[in-house]
Each structure stands twice: as C-alpha cells, then as structure tokens.
Design an enzyme around this catalytic site. Structure first.
Site, PDB file in Angstrom:
ATOM      1  N   SER A 180       0.785  -1.228   0.000  1.00 46.16           N
ATOM      2  CA  SER A 180       0.000   0.000   0.000  1.00 46.16           C
ATOM      3  C   SER A 180       0.818   1.279   0.000  1.00 46.16           C
ATOM      4  O   SER A 180       0.313   2.329  -0.396  1.00 46.16           O
ATOM      5  CB  SER A 180      -0.938   0.011   1.212  1.00 46.16           C
ATOM      6  OG  SER A 180      -0.199  -0.043   2.417  1.00 46.16           O
ATOM      7  N   HIS A 208      -5.483  -3.544  -2.076  1.00 48.14           N
ATOM      8  CA  HIS A 208      -5.198  -2.565  -3.123  1.00 48.14           C
ATOM      9  C   HIS A 208      -5.123  -3.192  -4.515  1.00 48.14           C
ATOM     10  O   HIS A 208      -4.751  -2.519  -5.474  1.00 48.14           O
ATOM     11  CB  HIS A 208      -3.905  -1.819  -2.812  1.00 48.14           C
ATOM     12  CG  HIS A 208      -4.057  -0.811  -1.711  1.00 48.14           C
ATOM     13  ND1 HIS A 208      -4.549   0.458  -1.931  1.00 48.14           N
ATOM     14  CD2 HIS A 208      -3.811  -0.902  -0.381  1.00 48.14           C
ATOM     15  CE1 HIS A 208      -4.583   1.120  -0.787  1.00 48.14           C
ATOM     16  NE2 HIS A 208      -4.143   0.317   0.163  1.00 48.14           N
ATOM     17  N   LYS A 239     -12.118   0.256  -0.786  1.00 50.39           N
ATOM     18  CA  LYS A 239     -11.175   0.994  -1.632  1.00 50.39           C
ATOM     19  C   LYS A 239     -11.769   1.082  -3.039  1.00 50.39           C
ATOM     20  O   LYS A 239     -12.640   1.893  -3.295  1.00 50.39           O
ATOM     21  CB  LYS A 239      -9.800   0.345  -1.576  1.00 50.39           C
ATOM     22  CG  LYS A 239      -9.178   0.474  -0.177  1.00 50.39           C
ATOM     23  CD  LYS A 239      -7.796  -0.100  -0.087  1.00 50.39           C
ATOM     24  CE  LYS A 239      -7.149   0.234   1.243  1.00 50.39           C
ATOM     25  NZ  LYS A 239      -7.835  -0.312   2.423  1.00 50.39           N
TER      26      LYS A 239
END
Length: 392
Positions: A180, A208, A239
């Site tokens: 990340s 991610h 996300k």
C-alpha cells in the site's frame, strides 16, 4: 484532566519535529476533485480507484435498501443480524473470486485479524513479508503462533524461512498482493510455487488489488492465473469497491470455521443494508463496466511517466499507487501543504506509517481523473519541487 501528561509530551515532540498532523475534513463527495475549507482541490490521496463512491447504481441500491430494510440490522450475524442480502453478497463475492465461499467482515483490518487469530495455534508458524500491512502485523500479534519475517518480496529469503520451519504443524505465508505504500506487486507465482513445494498455506491481502488487477478487478491471484492455488484471499470493500468492509474468499471449510471462531465476525453488528446493497451493486459494476479499469491504468501510466520525467523518485511502483519519495518527514509535510496551496490534495506519509527517512507523498490516480487534472497536478509537483529545492 490530569493523567495524560505523558501523551501530551509526546505530542509536543511531534509538533517540534513537524510531523504532527490534524485531520482534514472534506466537504463534498469523494471524486477527482474535492471541497476543503471552501476550496476546490484535485484529489490525489483517496483509495477511490474507480470512482465508485458516487456511482449512480450504487447510490440507488443503497437508497432502495434503506427504504426496504431500514438503517441498520440490530444484531450480530450469528444471532439475528444475517439478512438475505448478506448471504447474497457473499455468494456473489465467492463467484467473483472463483472460490467455494466468502465471508464479509466489518473492515479489511478486522478480516486479517479475525482470520489469523482464529486459525493459528502455538503449533503453527506464520511467515510474513516485512512490509505487510499493519492489519496483518496486528493479526499475527493476536496469535500464539511462531513468527518469521522475510525480506521484502525476497523469495530466496522466504525459502530460507520455510526450510527453518519444517517442524511446525502448519506453515502459512502471508503477503500483501499490492503493497500500500510502495505500489509494487508481490511475486505471487514464486510464492505459490514455494508453498506447494514446502506444503505451506498462502494468504494474500488484496486490499489494493481488488478492482484494480485481474480480470474485472478480481485481484492478484487472478492477475497471475493462480485461481485455485491460493488458500486464502482477503479483500476490501472500502477501496476500489467504494463502500466499507472486508471479506475472505476461500474454502467452505474455512468459512464455516470462521463463522464459529472469528472474533470480529462474532462480536460485531452486521453491515447495514445500505452498505451491503451498495457493495453488491459494485460487483455488478466491475463486471459490466470494465472500461473503468482500463481508464484507471491509462491515467496511471500517464501520471507515472510525468513524475519520472520531472526527476522524482517513485520507487518500484507497478500500480496506481505512486509514491513520490522525499525522505525527510518535515519536508514531506511541507511539500504536501504547498501542493494544497496550488490546488492539489496529496497527503504526506511519514513514520510510523513508513520507516523513518522514507517519508513520501503517496499519490493515487483514479479512473475519474481527466488528463487536464493530471497535467495540472504534474505542473504543481514541478512548481513545488523546485520551490523546495527537491528538483534542480
């Protein structure tokens, strides 16, 4: 109130070092531009990779769910808080990830904690990449298992740890899919090869990578054509998916076990209807609108090329996470503040989130950004970099 003087002293030291930061309230929806203190800034710090936080299909699904089911669920999943929509979302996630089953947790953080703390005992060993996310580190701390750490993405060092761990009941290798803070991708094919050679489990945190890598955003496992060979996939719904929550995709056996033993799952109220419905709609968007991911990667290539051309150190990033590595903590935060003055919201990241001396502006472009916005951002990075003598 007396008693917190020791904390105040530490805060004062942070202020002197220039690393104390206040929260910055955003006054608009999360988009390629945001309102902060009444000003419009280009947003380069959110995890809203595909712009789904404001996607019409997801907003409509959330509103409809509230009207039908109410604002909350009123219970934990194992007592009276499992609605039909929760199970429908989990079935959809399992199909999407090409696994037998899936289970939704309250966040990606609690997913890692819940999985690791429940399945490992003192008879086992967990082998972790040294730059894994804090949620993995904390999950490991909650176990009684032995711990080994291997050098970042170093598969030779991973094999060393595997060779030294032959006496344990079970070995589990844990890695981020995409890291990340650096934006690089784990060498998953080699990790899986070693796991199969040494009879170890593999757990991948794809926070991610979900919505970013793989077919329709299925993640790093699918990206490397490893479906069916990775034992545990952890994903996030907060996300690229654009809402809130985390999930594990794995075998039915593991899911059934976690329903009975996963403490964050057992002792947290289930997701409210609006969140659950919006997450479900997001999976539909990923399947129906692959052009969003294509645009994300086009913007990523454009922005990376621009930063490199300016002369910035962007590390080894391979994804839309592109760090602009400054090094000095105070200078990094000063850089972020000056970017804001030029109309760019790009937060500085410093210790303890990253190692001391590795402070950076972590940028994330999205599918929503226009080329004009990215060009303006690059101009701001050039202006501020020269002003602070980071660029020559």
């Amino acid at each position: 109130m007396r008693g917190f003087e020791f904390l105040d002293q530490e805060l004062q030291e942070m202020k002197k070092a220039g690393t104390f930061r206040k929260l910055i309230p955003i006054e608009s929806e999360q988009g390629s531009k945001v309102q902060i203190n009444g000003q419009t800034l280009i947003q380069l710090s959110s995890n809203n990779y595909l712009g789904l936080t404001s996607h019409p299909k997801m907003k409509d699904a959330a509103i409809e769910a509230v009207q039908k089911y109410g604002a909350g669920t009123g219970s934990v999943r194992t007592i009276a808080g499992t609605f039909s929509m929760h199970e429908a979302l989990e079935k959809k996630l399992a199909k999407f990830k090409h696994t037998e089953a899936a289970l939704v947790f309250q966040s990606g953080f609690t997913t890692n904690q819940g999985v690791l703390s429940s399945i490992l005992t003192h008879e086992d060993v967990v082998i972790s990449d040294e730059l894994n996310h804090a949620s993995i580190i904390d999950g490991i701390r909650l176990t009684k298992a032995a711990r080994k750490v291997y050098k970042h993405v170093d598969t030779e060092d991973l094999e060393r740890a595997l060779k030294e761990s032959g006496d344990y009941r079970k070995r589990i290798i844990v890695t981020d899919g995409v890291f990340s803070m650096d934006g690089n991708i784990a060498p998953l094919p080699k990790i899986v090869e070693l796991a199969e050679q040494y009879d170890a489990l593999v757990m991948v945190d794809d926070a991610h990578a979900s919505g970013v890598l793989g077919e329709n955003g299925r993640g790093t496992v699918n990206h490397f054509s490893l479906d069916g060979r990775v034992h545990i996939q952890v994903g996030t719904l907060s996300k690229a998916v654009g809402v809130l929550g985390g999930y594990i995709a794995s075998s039915q056996t593991l899911i059934d076990y976690l329903i009975h033993k996963g403490r964050p799952f057992l002792f947290s109220t289930s997701h409210p209807p609006a969140v659950t419905a919006a997450c479900s709609a997001a999976i539909d968007v990923l399947l129906e609108e692959p052009e969003l991911i294509e645009t994300l990667w086009e913007n990523t290539a454009f922005f990376k090329q621009g930063l490199s051309k300016l002369g910035y150190d962007i590390g080894h990033s391979e994804t839309p996470i592109t760090p602009v590595i400054i090094g000095d903590e105070a200078l990094t935060h000063q850089f972020s503040e000056k970017l804001a003055e030029t109309g760019i919201f790009a937060q500085g990241i410093a210790f303890p989130t990253v190692a001391k001396g590795k402070a950076r502006i972590r940028t994330i472009v999205t599918a929503q950004h226009t080329k004009e916005e990215l060009t303006a951002s690059l101009s701001a990075f050039e202006k501020v970099g020269k002003e602070l003598k980071i660029l020559v």
